[in-house]
Design a protein around this motif. Structure first.
Motif, PDB file in Angstrom:
ATOM      1  N   ARG A 269       0.812  -1.219   0.000  1.00  0.00           N
ATOM      2  CA  ARG A 269       0.000   0.000   0.000  1.00  0.00           C
ATOM      3  C   ARG A 269       0.849   1.274   0.000  1.00  0.00           C
ATOM      4  O   ARG A 269       0.487   2.262  -0.625  1.00  0.00           O
ATOM      5  CB  ARG A 269      -0.916  -0.024   1.219  1.00  0.00           C
ATOM      6  N   ALA A 270       1.970   1.253   0.687  1.00  0.00           N
ATOM      7  CA  ALA A 270       2.847   2.428   0.770  1.00  0.00           C
ATOM      8  C   ALA A 270       4.266   1.960   1.023  1.00  0.00           C
ATOM      9  O   ALA A 270       4.497   1.155   1.918  1.00  0.00           O
ATOM     10  CB  ALA A 270       2.398   3.370   1.878  1.00  0.00           C
TER      11      ALA A 270
ATOM     12  N   ALA B  77       2.391   0.964 -13.061  1.00  0.00           N
ATOM     13  CA  ALA B  77       2.965   1.813 -14.107  1.00  0.00           C
ATOM     14  C   ALA B  77       4.329   2.359 -13.676  1.00  0.00           C
ATOM     15  O   ALA B  77       5.257   2.451 -14.488  1.00  0.00           O
ATOM     16  CB  ALA B  77       2.012   2.960 -14.432  1.00  0.00           C
ATOM     17  N   LEU B  78       4.458   2.690 -12.411  1.00  0.00           N
ATOM     18  CA  LEU B  78       5.724   3.178 -11.864  1.00  0.00           C
ATOM     19  C   LEU B  78       6.819   2.125 -11.994  1.00  0.00           C
ATOM     20  O   LEU B  78       7.912   2.403 -12.482  1.00  0.00           O
ATOM     21  CB  LEU B  78       5.524   3.572 -10.396  1.00  0.00           C
ATOM     22  N   ILE B  79       6.520   0.893 -11.575  1.00  0.00           N
ATOM     23  CA  ILE B  79       7.499  -0.201 -11.636  1.00  0.00           C
ATOM     24  C   ILE B  79       7.894  -0.491 -13.078  1.00  0.00           C
ATOM     25  O   ILE B  79       9.067  -0.693 -13.390  1.00  0.00           O
ATOM     26  CB  ILE B  79       6.944  -1.465 -10.945  1.00  0.00           C
TER      27      ILE B  79
ATOM     28  N   VAL C 175       4.276  -5.859  -7.598  1.00  0.00           N
ATOM     29  CA  VAL C 175       4.904  -5.469  -6.335  1.00  0.00           C
ATOM     30  C   VAL C 175       4.156  -6.016  -5.124  1.00  0.00           C
ATOM     31  O   VAL C 175       4.776  -6.480  -4.172  1.00  0.00           O
ATOM     32  CB  VAL C 175       5.053  -3.936  -6.247  1.00  0.00           C
ATOM     33  N   ALA C 176       2.836  -5.985  -5.151  1.00  0.00           N
ATOM     34  CA  ALA C 176       2.074  -6.514  -4.007  1.00  0.00           C
ATOM     35  C   ALA C 176       2.434  -7.977  -3.781  1.00  0.00           C
ATOM     36  O   ALA C 176       2.677  -8.403  -2.650  1.00  0.00           O
ATOM     37  CB  ALA C 176       0.582  -6.347  -4.234  1.00  0.00           C
ATOM     38  N   ALA C 177       2.515  -8.748  -4.841  1.00  0.00           N
ATOM     39  CA  ALA C 177       2.889 -10.157  -4.725  1.00  0.00           C
ATOM     40  C   ALA C 177       4.358 -10.292  -4.327  1.00  0.00           C
ATOM     41  O   ALA C 177       4.728 -11.204  -3.589  1.00  0.00           O
ATOM     42  CB  ALA C 177       2.624 -10.893  -6.035  1.00  0.00           C
TER      43      ALA C 177
ATOM     44  N   GLU D 270       1.885 -16.082  -3.259  1.00  0.00           N
ATOM     45  CA  GLU D 270       0.908 -15.129  -3.788  1.00  0.00           C
ATOM     46  C   GLU D 270       0.705 -15.448  -5.264  1.00  0.00           C
ATOM     47  O   GLU D 270       1.658 -15.538  -6.014  1.00  0.00           O
ATOM     48  CB  GLU D 270       1.423 -13.691  -3.649  1.00  0.00           C
ATOM     49  N   ARG D 271      -0.528 -15.603  -5.669  1.00  0.00           N
ATOM     50  CA  ARG D 271      -0.831 -15.931  -7.071  1.00  0.00           C
ATOM     51  C   ARG D 271      -1.073 -14.665  -7.876  1.00  0.00           C
ATOM     52  O   ARG D 271      -1.822 -13.787  -7.461  1.00  0.00           O
ATOM     53  CB  ARG D 271      -2.044 -16.834  -7.142  1.00  0.00           C
ATOM     54  N   VAL D 272      -0.418 -14.606  -9.038  1.00  0.00           N
ATOM     55  CA  VAL D 272      -0.583 -13.507  -9.971  1.00  0.00           C
ATOM     56  C   VAL D 272      -0.716 -14.129 -11.361  1.00  0.00           C
ATOM     57  O   VAL D 272       0.140 -14.919 -11.755  1.00  0.00           O
ATOM     58  CB  VAL D 272       0.642 -12.558  -9.947  1.00  0.00           C
ATOM     59  N   PRO D 273      -1.778 -13.799 -12.090  1.00  0.00           N
ATOM     60  CA  PRO D 273      -1.944 -14.366 -13.433  1.00  0.00           C
ATOM     61  C   PRO D 273      -0.712 -14.121 -14.300  1.00  0.00           C
ATOM     62  O   PRO D 273      -0.204 -13.008 -14.374  1.00  0.00           O
ATOM     63  CB  PRO D 273      -3.167 -13.627 -13.990  1.00  0.00           C
ATOM     64  N   GLY D 274      -0.215 -15.181 -14.917  1.00  0.00           N
ATOM     65  CA  GLY D 274       0.936 -15.094 -15.801  1.00  0.00           C
ATOM     66  C   GLY D 274       2.281 -15.285 -15.131  1.00  0.00           C
ATOM     67  O   GLY D 274       3.284 -15.512 -15.803  1.00  0.00           O
TER      68      GLY D 274
END
Length: 163
Positions: A62-63, A102-104, A114-116, A126-130
């Motif tokens: 979040r921050a 967009a920043l990353i 980044v959250a993952a 943590e699951r992220v599509p792709g």
């Protein structure tokens, strides 16, 4: 009296369980975590793009902030994010972005989740599509994650320690 005894026993049980838990990483009262190390990113585009840097990652999804430096210690970029704000400080320029993603992508050339990433570094699946994270070496301070979709394929490798 029985109610007070039951409440005391419940509190004691919670404290006992909390005492047995081990923290995943250093955290502050806000839940912020910190890691440092080296990262490399390879994007199988035409031509192939590679990016590597030393990094310091602090905060939470979040921050937080991410500082990228060259092997000789010069700052390549400083990324800061909080609700409603995503900033990239690159030398004397500061650019604003609509989102952390967009920043990353602007800083590294690829959309890294980044959250993952915070979860992966803490050893959580943590699951992220792709994306396919390999957490088998987290205990030795190594993380690898591969993005198969969308194309082009990207390979992220991180060697880290908790700061």
């Amino acid at each position: 009296m029985n109610r007070r005894l039951a409440l005391s026993a419940g509190c004691a049980g919670v404290l006992l369980l909390a005492g047995c838990a081990s923290p995943v990483g250093p955290t502050s009262a806000t839940g912020a975590e910190a890691w440092s190390g080296r990262l490399s990113l390879r994007i199988d585009s035409e031509p192939v793009q590679t990016f590597s840097a030393l990094f310091e990652l602090r905060g939470a999804p979040r921050a937080g902030e991410l500082t990228l430096t060259s092997p000789i210690g010069s700052t390549l970029a400083q990324l800061h994010w909080s609700p409603g704000e995503a900033l990239l400080k690159d030398g004397s320029k500061t650019r604003r972005f609509d989102s952390l993603d967009a920043l990353i992508e602007a800083a590294t050339g690829a959309a890294i989740p980044v959250a993952a990433l915070f979860g992966w570094l803490a050893g959580r699946e943590e699951r992220v599509p792709g994306w396919r994270p390999d957490l088998s070496q987290i205990g030795t301070g190594r993380l690898q994650a591969t993005r198969d979709a969308p194309q082009p394929r990207a390979d992220l490798r991180i060697v880290f320690e908790r700061a």
